[in-house]
Design an enzyme around this catalytic site. Sequence first.
Site, PDB file in Angstrom:
ATOM      1  N   ARG A  71       0.829  -1.406   0.025  1.00  0.00           N
ATOM      2  CA  ARG A  71      -0.119  -0.010  -0.090  1.00  0.00           C
ATOM      3  C   ARG A  71       0.764   1.301  -0.128  1.00  0.00           C
ATOM      4  O   ARG A  71       0.580   2.254  -0.575  1.00  0.00           O
ATOM      5  CB  ARG A  71      -1.008  -0.071   1.412  1.00  0.00           C
ATOM      6  CG  ARG A  71      -1.920  -0.896   0.999  1.00  0.00           C
ATOM      7  CD  ARG A  71      -2.895  -1.307   2.296  1.00  0.00           C
ATOM      8  NE  ARG A  71      -2.042  -1.464   3.370  1.00  0.00           N
ATOM      9  CZ  ARG A  71      -2.392  -0.930   4.733  1.00  0.00           C
ATOM     10  NH1 ARG A  71      -3.366  -0.088   5.112  1.00  0.00           N
ATOM     11  NH2 ARG A  71      -1.500  -1.358   5.570  1.00  0.00           N
ATOM     12  N   ASN A 121      -6.513  -2.767   2.295  1.00  0.00           N
ATOM     13  CA  ASN A 121      -6.218  -4.176   2.701  1.00  0.00           C
ATOM     14  C   ASN A 121      -7.888  -4.601   2.770  1.00  0.00           C
ATOM     15  O   ASN A 121      -8.776  -4.060   3.637  1.00  0.00           O
ATOM     16  CB  ASN A 121      -5.663  -4.404   3.818  1.00  0.00           C
ATOM     17  CG  ASN A 121      -4.049  -4.400   3.746  1.00  0.00           C
ATOM     18  OD1 ASN A 121      -3.597  -4.417   2.532  1.00  0.00           O
ATOM     19  ND2 ASN A 121      -3.461  -4.414   4.879  1.00  0.00           N
TER      20      ASN A 121
END
Length: 95
Positions: A24, A42
């Site tokens: 990320r 997520n």
Amino acid sequence: MADEHDAARLTAWVHGMVQGVGFRWWTRSRALELGLVGSATNLADGRVQVVVEGRKDNCERLLTALRSPGSPGRVDHVAELWSPPRGGLHGFVER
């Protein structure tokens, strides 16, 4: 943001070993370099959902980067959905 004629919204679901490996953060860095706004989240099933808006060519560049061997972890597959931009996004958020 990009003008209405070349702006796009990309939603990508990244499958593989992409949680707990800096994916990320890496995605955020690439998106900001390309002038995109959005988020990387997520998901409970182990995927990362990436939503970005900006110039379509820059969204395409990010999609290529998500699929590249240079991304953290292991990307097995990236599913993509293109749509018109909705606006309202600012910066880039990791969730």
